[in-house]
Enzyme design. Structure first.
Site, short mmCIF file in Angstrom:
data_model
loop_
_atom_site.label_atom_id
_atom_site.label_comp_id
_atom_site.label_asym_id
_atom_site.label_seq_id
_atom_site.Cartn_x
_atom_site.Cartn_y
_atom_site.Cartn_z
N HIS A 66 0.82 -1.21 0.00
CA HIS A 66 0.00 0.00 0.00
C HIS A 66 0.85 1.27 0.00
CE1 HIS A 66 1.08 0.81 4.17
NE2 HIS A 66 0.95 -0.49 4.38
N GLU A 80 -2.12 -7.12 7.40
CA GLU A 80 -0.76 -7.09 7.92
C GLU A 80 -0.60 -8.05 9.10
OE1 GLU A 80 2.25 -7.03 7.56
OE2 GLU A 80 2.78 -4.90 7.34
#
Length: 211
Positions: free
Chosen positions: A8, A82
């Site tokens: 990202h 994550e």
């Protein structure tokens, strides 16, 4: 199958050095938005058949310019998040970051039972990320290329533990915001890392501060 694993864009937590892993997570900085905007041109001609992101907001925001260019939806796939920071969530101190990274280093060394303090162990991370990748693969043909916008530590650990010829987990193979790793294969036959681009997809001029 060919999978483009894209980290990202930059977030405020990246700039401050915070271990930001919980839902929904931070959005993007102005630089992060610029990084995301550069992704479609960088991936022109890849023939992407599907676009996926984690449940965390920053991956979906990063994927949106590419979705607009391709005319594809951003499919939110649970399991692509994550590596959970547990008790270290939003910590910025050196000791906390070191503890997080030491747990991940244990995984690379084969000790998957080591948990991030208060967070997930290596085998737990692999189980949910593997399941997410399989769910994506099941939606596509064997010769498709798909893009997955996910997270830095997750990319490094999954490629390091699940792919052959992987750069694995090392200081020389960090992956900056909108960096790219490419893997090829399938969930049953296994995966090979075929490309690793540490710098932002739009070029080194988009490198930001923090991690």
């Amino acid at each position: 199958m060919r999978i483009l694993l894209i980290r990202h864009g930059q977030t405020p937590s990246n700039v401050s050095g915070a271990l930001d892993t919980a839902f929904p997570g931070a959005g993007l900085t102005d630089l992060g938005l610029s990084q995301a905007a550069a992704v479609p041109d960088a991936l022109e001609g890849e023939g992407i058949a599907g676009l996926y992101a984690s449940r965390l907001v920053r991956t979906q925001l990063t994927a949106q310019p590419l979705a607009t260019r391709l005319g594809l939806p951003v499919v939110v796939q649970e399991g692509l998040e994550e590596i959970n920071a547990g008790d270290l969530e939003m910590a910025t101190g050196k000791e906390a970051v070191t503890a997080y990274l030491e747990a991940l280093a244990d995984w690379i060394d084969g000790t998957l039972e080591t948990p991030v303090p208060g967070g997930e162990a290596g085998h737990e991370f692999l189980a949910r990320f593997d399941a997410a990748v399989r769910a994506v693969a099941d939606k596509h043909d064997a010769d498709d290329t798909v893009a997955i916008v996910t997270h830095g530590a997750a990319i490094r650990m999954w490629t390091g533990l699940r792919t052959k010829e992987s750069p694995a987990f090392g200081d020389e193979n960090r992956i900056r915001n909108t960096g790219l790793a490419i893997v090829e294969g399938d969930p049953d036959g296994g995966w090979v890392t075929t490309s690793w681009n540490n710098d932002p997809l739009g070029g080194a001029h988009l490198i930001g501060e923090g991690f």
